[in-house]
Design a protein around this motif. Sequence first.
Motif, PDB file in Angstrom:
ATOM      1  N   ALA A 157       0.817  -1.220   0.000  1.00  0.00           N
ATOM      2  CA  ALA A 157       0.000   0.000   0.000  1.00  0.00           C
ATOM      3  C   ALA A 157       0.852   1.273   0.000  1.00  0.00           C
ATOM      4  O   ALA A 157       0.592   2.195  -0.787  1.00  0.00           O
ATOM      5  CB  ALA A 157      -0.936  -0.011   1.204  1.00  0.00           C
ATOM      6  N   ASP A 158       1.856   1.344   0.851  1.00  0.00           N
ATOM      7  CA  ASP A 158       2.677   2.558   0.926  1.00  0.00           C
ATOM      8  C   ASP A 158       3.451   2.795  -0.370  1.00  0.00           C
ATOM      9  O   ASP A 158       3.557   3.923  -0.842  1.00  0.00           O
ATOM     10  CB  ASP A 158       3.644   2.477   2.109  1.00  0.00           C
ATOM     11  N   THR A 159       3.986   1.726  -0.942  1.00  0.00           N
ATOM     12  CA  THR A 159       4.725   1.844  -2.200  1.00  0.00           C
ATOM     13  C   THR A 159       3.799   2.318  -3.306  1.00  0.00           C
ATOM     14  O   THR A 159       4.133   3.236  -4.066  1.00  0.00           O
ATOM     15  CB  THR A 159       5.366   0.486  -2.572  1.00  0.00           C
ATOM     16  N   ASN A 160       2.624   1.726  -3.394  1.00  0.00           N
ATOM     17  CA  ASN A 160       1.645   2.089  -4.409  1.00  0.00           C
ATOM     18  C   ASN A 160       1.276   3.565  -4.306  1.00  0.00           C
ATOM     19  O   ASN A 160       1.293   4.299  -5.306  1.00  0.00           O
ATOM     20  CB  ASN A 160       0.399   1.209  -4.254  1.00  0.00           C
ATOM     21  N   GLN A 161       0.951   4.007  -3.119  1.00  0.00           N
ATOM     22  CA  GLN A 161       0.513   5.388  -2.931  1.00  0.00           C
ATOM     23  C   GLN A 161       1.644   6.377  -3.217  1.00  0.00           C
ATOM     24  O   GLN A 161       1.424   7.425  -3.818  1.00  0.00           O
ATOM     25  CB  GLN A 161      -0.046   5.574  -1.528  1.00  0.00           C
ATOM     26  N   ASP A 162       2.867   6.025  -2.825  1.00  0.00           N
ATOM     27  CA  ASP A 162       3.987   6.931  -3.055  1.00  0.00           C
ATOM     28  C   ASP A 162       4.309   7.056  -4.546  1.00  0.00           C
ATOM     29  O   ASP A 162       4.548   8.157  -5.049  1.00  0.00           O
ATOM     30  CB  ASP A 162       5.234   6.478  -2.288  1.00  0.00           C
ATOM     31  N   ILE A 163       4.315   5.945  -5.266  1.00  0.00           N
ATOM     32  CA  ILE A 163       4.575   6.002  -6.711  1.00  0.00           C
ATOM     33  C   ILE A 163       3.521   6.862  -7.395  1.00  0.00           C
ATOM     34  O   ILE A 163       3.840   7.736  -8.210  1.00  0.00           O
ATOM     35  CB  ILE A 163       4.605   4.588  -7.327  1.00  0.00           C
ATOM     36  N   GLY A 164       2.258   6.641  -7.059  1.00  0.00           N
ATOM     37  CA  GLY A 164       1.173   7.424  -7.659  1.00  0.00           C
ATOM     38  C   GLY A 164       1.315   8.908  -7.377  1.00  0.00           C
ATOM     39  O   GLY A 164       1.105   9.748  -8.258  1.00  0.00           O
ATOM     40  N   THR A 165       1.696   9.244  -6.150  1.00  0.00           N
ATOM     41  CA  THR A 165       1.876  10.644  -5.777  1.00  0.00           C
ATOM     42  C   THR A 165       3.054  11.260  -6.529  1.00  0.00           C
ATOM     43  O   THR A 165       2.952  12.385  -7.035  1.00  0.00           O
ATOM     44  CB  THR A 165       2.087  10.769  -4.253  1.00  0.00           C
ATOM     45  N   GLN A 166       4.162  10.525  -6.615  1.00  0.00           N
ATOM     46  CA  GLN A 166       5.322  11.049  -7.346  1.00  0.00           C
ATOM     47  C   GLN A 166       4.958  11.355  -8.799  1.00  0.00           C
ATOM     48  O   GLN A 166       5.319  12.404  -9.345  1.00  0.00           O
ATOM     49  CB  GLN A 166       6.483  10.054  -7.314  1.00  0.00           C
ATOM     50  N   ILE A 167       4.244  10.435  -9.428  1.00  0.00           N
ATOM     51  CA  ILE A 167       3.845  10.631 -10.830  1.00  0.00           C
ATOM     52  C   ILE A 167       2.906  11.825 -10.945  1.00  0.00           C
ATOM     53  O   ILE A 167       3.076  12.687 -11.811  1.00  0.00           O
ATOM     54  CB  ILE A 167       3.214   9.352 -11.407  1.00  0.00           C
ATOM     55  N   ARG A 168       1.921  11.901 -10.057  1.00  0.00           N
ATOM     56  CA  ARG A 168       0.943  12.995 -10.100  1.00  0.00           C
ATOM     57  C   ARG A 168       1.638  14.357  -9.990  1.00  0.00           C
ATOM     58  O   ARG A 168       1.341  15.279 -10.745  1.00  0.00           O
ATOM     59  CB  ARG A 168      -0.096  12.834  -8.981  1.00  0.00           C
ATOM     60  N   VAL A 169       2.599  14.484  -9.070  1.00  0.00           N
ATOM     61  CA  VAL A 169       3.323  15.746  -8.892  1.00  0.00           C
ATOM     62  C   VAL A 169       4.122  16.090 -10.154  1.00  0.00           C
ATOM     63  O   VAL A 169       4.169  17.249 -10.570  1.00  0.00           O
ATOM     64  CB  VAL A 169       4.246  15.662  -7.650  1.00  0.00           C
ATOM     65  N   GLU A 170       4.734  15.092 -10.777  1.00  0.00           N
ATOM     66  CA  GLU A 170       5.552  15.323 -11.977  1.00  0.00           C
ATOM     67  C   GLU A 170       4.715  15.770 -13.179  1.00  0.00           C
ATOM     68  O   GLU A 170       5.195  16.530 -14.010  1.00  0.00           O
ATOM     69  CB  GLU A 170       6.310  14.048 -12.352  1.00  0.00           C
ATOM     70  N   ILE A 171       3.468  15.293 -13.285  1.00  0.00           N
ATOM     71  CA  ILE A 171       2.680  15.579 -14.499  1.00  0.00           C
ATOM     72  C   ILE A 171       1.600  16.641 -14.304  1.00  0.00           C
ATOM     73  O   ILE A 171       0.991  17.065 -15.276  1.00  0.00           O
ATOM     74  CB  ILE A 171       2.033  14.289 -15.066  1.00  0.00           C
ATOM     75  N   MET A 172       1.369  17.084 -13.090  1.00  0.00           N
ATOM     76  CA  MET A 172       0.201  17.928 -12.819  1.00  0.00           C
ATOM     77  C   MET A 172       0.141  19.216 -13.642  1.00  0.00           C
ATOM     78  O   MET A 172      -0.943  19.678 -13.982  1.00  0.00           O
ATOM     79  CB  MET A 172       0.078  18.221 -11.323  1.00  0.00           C
ATOM     80  N   ASN A 173       1.265  19.791 -14.013  1.00  0.00           N
ATOM     81  CA  ASN A 173       1.244  21.047 -14.765  1.00  0.00           C
ATOM     82  C   ASN A 173       1.446  20.858 -16.267  1.00  0.00           C
ATOM     83  O   ASN A 173       1.579  21.836 -16.994  1.00  0.00           O
ATOM     84  CB  ASN A 173       2.300  22.005 -14.208  1.00  0.00           C
ATOM     85  N   LEU A 174       1.468  19.615 -16.709  1.00  0.00           N
ATOM     86  CA  LEU A 174       1.623  19.337 -18.137  1.00  0.00           C
ATOM     87  C   LEU A 174       0.268  19.390 -18.829  1.00  0.00           C
ATOM     88  O   LEU A 174      -0.758  19.069 -18.220  1.00  0.00           O
ATOM     89  CB  LEU A 174       2.224  17.943 -18.341  1.00  0.00           C
ATOM     90  N   PRO A 175       0.247  19.745 -20.109  1.00  0.00           N
ATOM     91  CA  PRO A 175      -1.024  19.704 -20.843  1.00  0.00           C
ATOM     92  C   PRO A 175      -1.522  18.260 -20.972  1.00  0.00           C
ATOM     93  O   PRO A 175      -0.727  17.329 -21.112  1.00  0.00           O
ATOM     94  CB  PRO A 175      -0.664  20.267 -22.230  1.00  0.00           C
ATOM     95  N   ASP A 176      -2.831  18.095 -20.935  1.00  0.00           N
ATOM     96  CA  ASP A 176      -3.426  16.767 -21.123  1.00  0.00           C
ATOM     97  C   ASP A 176      -2.987  16.209 -22.476  1.00  0.00           C
ATOM     98  O   ASP A 176      -2.934  16.939 -23.465  1.00  0.00           O
ATOM     99  CB  ASP A 176      -4.952  16.841 -21.065  1.00  0.00           C
ATOM    100  N   GLY A 177      -2.662  14.921 -22.503  1.00  0.00           N
ATOM    101  CA  GLY A 177      -2.238  14.252 -23.725  1.00  0.00           C
ATOM    102  C   GLY A 177      -0.733  14.253 -23.933  1.00  0.00           C
ATOM    103  O   GLY A 177      -0.246  13.635 -24.885  1.00  0.00           O
ATOM    104  N   THR A 178       0.022  14.933 -23.061  1.00  0.00           N
ATOM    105  CA  THR A 178       1.480  14.993 -23.207  1.00  0.00           C
ATOM    106  C   THR A 178       2.080  13.596 -23.164  1.00  0.00           C
ATOM    107  O   THR A 178       1.843  12.847 -22.214  1.00  0.00           O
ATOM    108  CB  THR A 178       2.114  15.845 -22.082  1.00  0.00           C
TER     109      THR A 178
END
Length: 186
Positions: A157-178
């Motif tokens: 659970a902790d690994t899953n949530q951390d990976i998802g959060t890291q990805i979300r932070v990295e892509i949040m300001n990118l245009p959709d479809g990048t």
Amino acid sequence: MASRGREGGRKRGGAAKPKEGNLVGAAVKKASAPPVKRNNDLPEVTIRVQRKSTHHRTDFDRKMAALKRLSDQGKLFKQANPVARDTSITGGFKDRIIRKIHNKYVRNNKGSDAQKAKDREAAERMKQRVRDQNPDHVWELQLGGPDEVSNLKLMDADTNQDIGTQIRVEIMNLPDGTPIRIEVVD
């Protein structure tokens, strides 16, 4: 009991579906963004996911290998957020696995009493391990993955949530479809 069509809101053996216009249904529809497709006119962006000492190593490696493979195939892209998802897919995933364990080791056990007791104990340990894990979308929904049972694996659970959060932070300001490329940082 006879099955009714969509107008009646019931399918054979199912519970009544909420009518269109239901407040909950409307809130869910408003909450999720319409899905987008990979836009190859946008430049590809490399995102970095950091391996941490707190990560379950096998789970992290399996997840990153799958995402790297998808990245190499040109399949990853930033999906619109919040991602539309069917919570019943992940919600029932662990329950189905627990039922399978129970059926195999407890319900259908025809061994001796001693063997049955051993199998019950083993089944309880396996069930607890399943309860402690999260269903993980191997191909992240936020990277264009499908919300399907075939895309789920159990993960720490902790690994899953951390990976998802890291990805979300990295892509949040990118245009959709990048288009996205994955890189693991130790």
